[in-house]
Scaffold this motif. Sequence first.
Motif, PDB file in Angstrom:
ATOM      1  N   GLU A 197      -8.050  -6.208  -6.033  1.00 17.41           N
ATOM      2  CA  GLU A 197      -9.246  -5.347  -5.844  1.00 17.41           C
ATOM      3  C   GLU A 197      -9.459  -5.386  -4.442  1.00 17.41           C
ATOM      4  N   VAL A 198     -10.206  -4.137  -4.038  1.00 22.03           N
ATOM      5  CA  VAL A 198     -10.749  -4.262  -2.520  1.00 22.03           C
ATOM      6  C   VAL A 198     -12.055  -3.739  -2.354  1.00 22.03           C
ATOM      7  N   ASN A 199     -13.153  -4.253  -1.742  1.00 21.40           N
ATOM      8  CA  ASN A 199     -14.411  -3.907  -1.648  1.00 21.40           C
ATOM      9  C   ASN A 199     -15.123  -3.678  -2.912  1.00 21.40           C
ATOM     10  N   GLY A 200     -14.706  -4.521  -3.933  1.00 23.48           N
ATOM     11  CA  GLY A 200     -15.662  -4.371  -5.158  1.00 23.48           C
ATOM     12  C   GLY A 200     -15.030  -3.424  -6.190  1.00 23.48           C
ATOM     13  N   ALA A 201     -13.610  -2.912  -5.832  1.00 23.13           N
ATOM     14  CA  ALA A 201     -13.198  -1.936  -6.759  1.00 23.13           C
ATOM     15  C   ALA A 201     -11.779  -2.010  -6.895  1.00 23.13           C
ATOM     16  N   PRO A 202     -11.075  -1.472  -8.073  1.00 24.20           N
ATOM     17  CA  PRO A 202      -9.765  -1.704  -8.353  1.00 24.20           C
ATOM     18  C   PRO A 202      -8.963  -1.006  -6.989  1.00 24.20           C
ATOM     19  N   LEU A 203      -7.896  -1.436  -6.652  1.00 23.64           N
ATOM     20  CA  LEU A 203      -6.966  -0.930  -5.417  1.00 23.64           C
ATOM     21  C   LEU A 203      -6.750   0.404  -6.218  1.00 23.64           C
ATOM     22  N   SER A 204      -6.729   1.405  -5.052  1.00 23.05           N
ATOM     23  CA  SER A 204      -6.438   2.698  -5.413  1.00 23.05           C
ATOM     24  C   SER A 204      -4.538   2.794  -5.155  1.00 23.05           C
ATOM     25  N   TYR A 257      -1.974  -0.215  -5.681  1.00 17.99           N
ATOM     26  CA  TYR A 257      -2.293  -0.333  -7.231  1.00 17.99           C
ATOM     27  C   TYR A 257      -0.900  -0.349  -7.979  1.00 17.99           C
ATOM     28  N   PRO A 258      -0.742  -1.415  -8.671  1.00 18.05           N
ATOM     29  CA  PRO A 258      -1.599  -2.504  -9.390  1.00 18.05           C
ATOM     30  C   PRO A 258      -1.759  -3.686  -8.641  1.00 18.05           C
ATOM     31  N   ALA A 259      -1.067  -4.113  -7.707  1.00 12.94           N
ATOM     32  CA  ALA A 259      -1.110  -5.218  -6.982  1.00 12.94           C
ATOM     33  C   ALA A 259      -0.426  -5.176  -5.447  1.00 12.94           C
ATOM     34  N   ARG A 260      -0.929  -5.691  -4.454  1.00  8.08           N
ATOM     35  CA  ARG A 260      -0.398  -5.842  -3.307  1.00  8.08           C
ATOM     36  C   ARG A 260      -0.695  -7.199  -2.508  1.00  8.08           C
ATOM     37  N   ILE A 261       0.183  -7.484  -1.460  1.00  9.11           N
ATOM     38  CA  ILE A 261       0.013  -8.590  -0.857  1.00  9.11           C
ATOM     39  C   ILE A 261      -0.921  -8.323   0.408  1.00  9.11           C
ATOM     40  N   ILE A 262      -1.682  -9.369   0.543  1.00  6.93           N
ATOM     41  CA  ILE A 262      -2.490  -9.278   1.777  1.00  6.93           C
ATOM     42  C   ILE A 262      -2.377 -10.672   2.470  1.00  6.93           C
ATOM     43  N   VAL A 263      -2.300 -11.055   3.691  1.00  8.75           N
ATOM     44  CA  VAL A 263      -2.121 -12.127   4.361  1.00  8.75           C
ATOM     45  C   VAL A 263      -2.833 -11.994   5.758  1.00  8.75           C
ATOM     46  N   PRO A 264      -3.370 -13.157   6.265  1.00  8.97           N
ATOM     47  CA  PRO A 264      -4.083 -13.025   7.372  1.00  8.97           C
ATOM     48  C   PRO A 264      -2.882 -12.936   8.621  1.00  8.97           C
ATOM     49  N   ALA A 265      -3.519 -12.035   9.630  1.00  8.34           N
ATOM     50  CA  ALA A 265      -2.537 -12.024  10.969  1.00  8.34           C
ATOM     51  C   ALA A 265      -1.086 -11.322  10.852  1.00  8.34           C
ATOM     52  N   ALA A 266      -0.873 -10.565   9.669  1.00  5.01           N
ATOM     53  CA  ALA A 266       0.400 -10.367   9.394  1.00  5.01           C
ATOM     54  C   ALA A 266       0.485  -8.972   9.744  1.00  5.01           C
ATOM     55  N   PRO A 267       1.547  -8.234  10.181  1.00  2.00           N
ATOM     56  CA  PRO A 267       1.774  -6.846  10.398  1.00  2.00           C
ATOM     57  C   PRO A 267       1.645  -6.014   8.937  1.00  2.00           C
ATOM     58  N   GLY A 268       0.983  -5.071   9.151  1.00  2.00           N
ATOM     59  CA  GLY A 268       0.923  -4.345   7.761  1.00  2.00           C
ATOM     60  C   GLY A 268       2.186  -4.054   7.067  1.00  2.00           C
ATOM     61  N   VAL A 269       3.214  -4.057   7.570  1.00  2.00           N
ATOM     62  CA  VAL A 269       4.456  -3.720   6.683  1.00  2.00           C
ATOM     63  C   VAL A 269       4.861  -5.029   6.008  1.00  2.00           C
ATOM     64  N   LEU A 270       4.096  -6.168   6.305  1.00  2.00           N
ATOM     65  CA  LEU A 270       4.578  -7.296   5.507  1.00  2.00           C
ATOM     66  C   LEU A 270       3.481  -7.432   4.399  1.00  2.00           C
ATOM     67  N   ASN A 271       2.348  -6.517   4.434  1.00  6.20           N
ATOM     68  CA  ASN A 271       1.361  -6.916   3.327  1.00  6.20           C
ATOM     69  C   ASN A 271       2.004  -5.894   2.091  1.00  6.20           C
ATOM     70  N   THR A 272       2.883  -5.949   1.652  1.00  2.12           N
ATOM     71  CA  THR A 272       3.769  -5.185   0.483  1.00  2.12           C
ATOM     72  C   THR A 272       2.794  -4.579  -0.218  1.00  2.12           C
TER      73      THR A 272
END
Length: 423
Positions: A385-392, A397-412
Amino acid sequence: MPERRRTRSLPATLSALHTPANPRFWRSPVRGARFTAVLGIVLLAGLTLLFVTGLLSYAAYNPDLNPVNDKTPGKGLLGFYLFSWPTGPHWLYRLTQGLHVTVGIVLVPVLLAKLWSVIPRLFALPPVRSVGHALERLSLLLLIGGALFQFITGLLNIQLDYLFPGSFYTLHFYGAWVFLAGFVTHTVLKAPQAVRVLRNGIPRGEPDTLAAPDPLPATLSRRGALAMVGAGSLLLLITSAGRSFDGPLRRIALLTPRGGTDPGPGPNAFQVNKTAAAVRITPADTGERWRLTVRGPAGEFRFSRAELLAMEQHSAALPIACVEGWSTSDQQWRGVRLSDLAALAGFPDRPPGVFVESLQRGGSFRKAALRDNQVRDGRSLLALEVNGAPLSPDHGYPARIIVPAAPGVLNTKWVETLTFGEL
């Protein structure tokens, strides 16, 4: 008595013609050593910052972690690895890459003005007068060619116009080292002279070799010309820097794809790079049949989205920051910690790195590797989810990686498989 015929050497003959080799061909009253020195000092600071932040961007990909993270085959010593990229502060890559791209754009008028100011020297005859002069000319060739190549490919990448052959990542990497060779050599040869000119002016009795010997009447002073260059840089700053900020500043970032209009209302209304449609992700791929595969020493496990939502959920406020220089403000992500999934896979105490695979079937970075320190950070999530809602769909959607300080392409996005272990 027969008339003697006067002969001239080839350089003298050429210089007598109305060609660029004749110093009198160049008549602008603006050119001069001090004008060029000011531009050179600005470029010395700016280009040094560009190279340092470029190296930091290279390090952020953790290139020695796994071949999928590095697109520079045969890099050899040029690809020396700096350090393991940290996860804090969480805005680190947003800052370094935002500076890299913004400073690069702002320097365009300065670079063009500098090239204009010294162009008469490129046509001077003879082309080589000594070994030292030959070295200077070679450094100038590498510097000008490398700078133009880096700036042109970088600007095209920002605009998502891939008109050049091959991978931008590879071309920009090798181009940076060619540019650096010319930059360092030229700086060693010319920086002391530029500093002397700025401090003391041209010594009495010495000619200003950059000034026109037969200038036209002045319509603009050198200070005015420098002000025009500065105004051009300021205009580029105003119309591009806002792509790293939300709100009014982004709306005036008219020169970048991630500026101008807002992406719309709602919790998922923040900037996105690749859309689901662009990489041919369909509702059938992400529907009820979707399962996340988690692998490790404990075996292979498959989880539905509902099962992932039933696990302990954690939140993290993190931005998305892209290599193209744009970024979002912190978004409120919620999902399962990567360290918790690593524990399920058989690493309860000290999680290792993870190899991430996306549903995306083609394109760069559909697979990526994350280092152990990234997995262990409690803010690293398999976000649902992001900002209180399911990922678009466009945000993974349905799931993604989010990592602090990482380039966007590594947030698969559209994650399909997580394999924990040595990479």
